[in-house]
Scaffold this motif. Structure first.
Motif, mmCIF file in Angstrom:
data_model
loop_
_atom_site.group_PDB
_atom_site.id
_atom_site.type_symbol
_atom_site.label_atom_id
_atom_site.label_comp_id
_atom_site.label_asym_id
_atom_site.label_seq_id
_atom_site.Cartn_x
_atom_site.Cartn_y
_atom_site.Cartn_z
ATOM 1 N N ASP A 128 19.950 16.203 -3.240
ATOM 2 C CA ASP A 128 19.284 15.177 -2.455
ATOM 3 C C ASP A 128 17.866 15.633 -2.116
ATOM 4 N N PHE A 129 16.909 14.716 -2.259
ATOM 5 C CA PHE A 129 15.530 14.993 -1.885
ATOM 6 C C PHE A 129 15.049 13.893 -0.936
ATOM 7 N N THR A 130 14.533 14.305 0.207
ATOM 8 C CA THR A 130 13.941 13.343 1.132
ATOM 9 C C THR A 130 12.480 13.150 0.729
ATOM 10 N N VAL A 131 12.131 11.912 0.375
ATOM 11 C CA VAL A 131 10.792 11.614 -0.144
ATOM 12 C C VAL A 131 10.071 10.688 0.819
ATOM 13 N N SER A 132 8.904 11.099 1.256
ATOM 14 C CA SER A 132 8.082 10.280 2.150
ATOM 15 C C SER A 132 7.106 9.448 1.335
ATOM 16 N N ALA A 133 6.933 8.186 1.726
ATOM 17 C CA ALA A 133 5.964 7.313 1.054
ATOM 18 C C ALA A 133 4.561 7.639 1.546
ATOM 19 N N LEU A 134 3.599 7.536 0.643
ATOM 20 C CA LEU A 134 2.202 7.762 0.986
ATOM 21 C C LEU A 134 1.486 6.425 1.105
ATOM 22 N N GLU A 135 0.474 6.370 1.949
ATOM 23 C CA GLU A 135 -0.324 5.167 2.091
ATOM 24 C C GLU A 135 -1.339 5.072 0.974
ATOM 25 N N TYR A 136 -1.831 3.858 0.743
ATOM 26 C CA TYR A 136 -2.834 3.636 -0.297
ATOM 27 C C TYR A 136 -4.041 4.540 -0.065
ATOM 28 N N GLY A 137 -4.457 5.255 -1.122
ATOM 29 C CA GLY A 137 -5.621 6.123 -1.034
ATOM 30 C C GLY A 137 -5.304 7.534 -0.599
ATOM 31 N N GLU A 138 -4.086 7.769 -0.101
ATOM 32 C CA GLU A 138 -3.719 9.120 0.327
ATOM 33 C C GLU A 138 -3.595 10.015 -0.912
ATOM 34 N N SER A 139 -4.097 11.218 -0.816
ATOM 35 C CA SER A 139 -4.175 12.087 -1.989
ATOM 36 C C SER A 139 -2.837 12.729 -2.333
ATOM 37 N N LEU A 140 -2.663 12.983 -3.630
ATOM 38 C CA LEU A 140 -1.491 13.698 -4.122
ATOM 39 C C LEU A 140 -1.881 14.429 -5.391
ATOM 40 N N ASP A 141 -1.020 15.276 -5.840
ATOM 41 C CA ASP A 141 -1.322 16.091 -7.016
ATOM 42 C C ASP A 141 -0.154 16.019 -7.986
ATOM 43 N N PHE A 142 -0.228 15.102 -8.966
ATOM 44 C CA PHE A 142 0.835 14.981 -9.945
ATOM 45 C C PHE A 142 0.902 16.230 -10.819
ATOM 46 N N GLY A 147 0.779 -1.232 0.000
ATOM 47 C CA GLY A 147 0.000 0.000 0.000
ATOM 48 C C GLY A 147 0.807 1.277 0.000
ATOM 49 N N TYR A 148 2.094 1.185 0.302
ATOM 50 C CA TYR A 148 2.924 2.394 0.332
ATOM 51 C C TYR A 148 3.529 2.675 -1.040
ATOM 52 N N SER A 149 3.484 3.939 -1.454
ATOM 53 C CA SER A 149 4.056 4.342 -2.738
ATOM 54 C C SER A 149 4.693 5.716 -2.609
ATOM 55 N N TYR A 150 5.770 5.912 -3.338
ATOM 56 C CA TYR A 150 6.349 7.251 -3.403
ATOM 57 C C TYR A 150 5.503 8.110 -4.345
ATOM 58 N N PRO A 151 5.387 9.398 -4.074
ATOM 59 C CA PRO A 151 4.634 10.297 -4.957
ATOM 60 C C PRO A 151 5.467 10.693 -6.177
ATOM 61 N N LEU A 152 6.046 9.691 -6.809
ATOM 62 C CA LEU A 152 6.908 9.871 -7.972
ATOM 63 C C LEU A 152 6.558 8.820 -9.021
#
Length: 432
Positions: free
Chosen positions: A217-231, A121-126
């Protein structure tokens, strides 16, 4: 507009949900309870260790019985040795490591249709893509917009080439093109790198990237399944693998007297059967005196091979009556499974059709007719093949590829093409 995380691996969540609701009440409760024991405990819990041991034994016993020919590449002795080794380590490693080690065993079978889905369920917003063997960020949440079009050099200090090498051991594949197709998904889901020991923290990673000659360097947090993001980029894959808005679609391109037919999924759509769609499409072809028919299979990874039959039958009669018509087949790394059948059936109907693009992710001869089993306690789904297909023998058309379909015209998009929004494969057809 805010959107939800979209990934092909989301299906595992649905599989888990279906499994949890199947069977009688007592059986369902037992499965659910056992799954919770596994996922909520570590290797210090004896019940968890016992349940996972039973899962691996089930896997060891059942997969060879169910698969068409599990030992065509890996030997039975190697398979048993690897599973026994994993059982011996159950009480020494965490859940993610157990599932990743099991993933390695599945991948070593060498059948791209036989795979395990351990996504949690975890995904990077990338979003990523492989251009010329290098990993690029092709899309990102607006908070990470600066990363777009950058080349990934390291992840948590680990050189990206080492990351690719290790992730490849988890990808069930029959050729390198399918590895290229699947790598972006494995990079987007931290469980794989965490289970491999590349990441120390599944919820956060440092990506070292290079853009315009500058390394950051970029610190990237993983989002949980269903958590909103804006590509940032809403059309990220259009210039790589087609639009993929529908199972199938077509458009008449008057400037080129061409009919562009996008065939993404070998299945009937929810709102229109393919046979009905096909009639409408050929009416457009005939009304507009089309001189080029372009079939885009770059995002077709399979389904029901028979769905395309109305098209290939009609195409054969149409080009027989209109000998000036040129037929083009666009293929790529995501062309797989029944998408491969589509290539051959089109070539049988239109022998002069020109194939253009990248080598396919699907093999010339391959296993398929997939079924799925779930490990009894963790409920992790494993797909497996029940049939072997020999395109090289079943069709008169022959291809020179070894383990992959080689297009007549090889064109591989670059990061420059992507940045400019240029579909170089389609542009070639327009200029031919």
């Amino acid at each position: 507009m805010r959107t939800k995380i979209v990934t092909i691996l989301v299906i595992v969540v649905l599989l888990f949900s279906v499994t949890a609701c199947s069977g009688n009440g007592e059986n369902t409760m037992s499965k659910s309870t056992n799954r919770e024991v596994v996922l909520k405990n570590d290797n210090t819990n004896e019940e968890r260790n016992l349940l996972l041991t039973k899962d691996i034994l089930f896997f060891k016993q059942e997969l060879p019985k169910r698969h068409k020919n599990l030992f065509s590449i890996i030997t039975k002795e190697e398979f048993n040795y690897l599973t026994d080794q994993l059982i011996d380590k159950i009480d020494q490693i965490n859940n993610e490591q157990v599932f990743v080690e099991l993933n390695k065993i599945v991948a070593s079978i060498g059948d791209a249709h036989t795979a395990i889905n351990i996504w949690d369920g975890y995904s990077y917003p990338l979003q990523f893509w492989v251009f010329d063997g290098k990993i690029y960020v092709v899309n990102a949440d607006t908070s990470l917009e600066e990363m777009i079009f950058s080349q990934v050099l390291k992840i948590d200090g680990v050189d990206i080439n080492i990351v690719i090498e290790q992730l490849t051991t988890l990808i069930s594949h029959e050729n390198e093109s399918w590895v290229l197709a699947m790598l972006p998904n494995y990079l987007q889901s931290p469980i794989y790198m965490y289970g491999l020991g590349i990441l120390q923290n599944e919820n956060e990673a440092v990506f070292t990237v290079e853009k315009d000659g500058e390394v950051k360097d970029f610190t990237v947090s993983a989002l949980e399944y269903g958590e909103s993001l804006d590509f940032v980029n809403k059309n990220t894959e259009d210039v790589l693998i087609g639009k993929y808005n529908k199972y199938y679609d077509y458009e008449y391109l008057s400037d080129y007297k061409a009919l562009y037919f996008e065939y993404n999924v070998c299945a009937d759509g929810d709102n229109q059967r393919f046979a009905d769609f096909n009639k409408k499409m050929f009416n457009s072809i005939e009304e507009n005196a089309v001189e080029k028919v372009i079939i885009d299979l770059r995002n077709n990874s399979g389904g029901n091979s028979e769905i395309l039959n109305p098209f290939t039958k009609r195409l054969k009669s149409y080009i027989a009556e209109n000998t000036n018509v040129k037929v083009y087949i666009l293929v790529g790394r995501n062309t797989f499974s029944s998408g491969m059948f589509a290539i051959y059936r089109i070539k049988e109907s239109a022998p002069e059709a020109v194939s253009i693009g990248e080598p396919t992710g699907g093999a010339l001869d391959c296993y398929g007719e997939v079924k799925t089993i779930n490990l009894p306690n963790s409920q992790i789904p494993i797909s497996y093949s029940t049939k072997y297909f020999e395109f090289s023998k079943n069709f008169s058309y022959k291809n020179d590829g070894v383990g992959t379909f080689l297009p007549d015209i090889s064109i591989q998009p670059t990061i420059v093409d992507y940045k400019s929004g240029t579909d170089v494969v389609l542009e070639y057809v327009f200029g031919d």
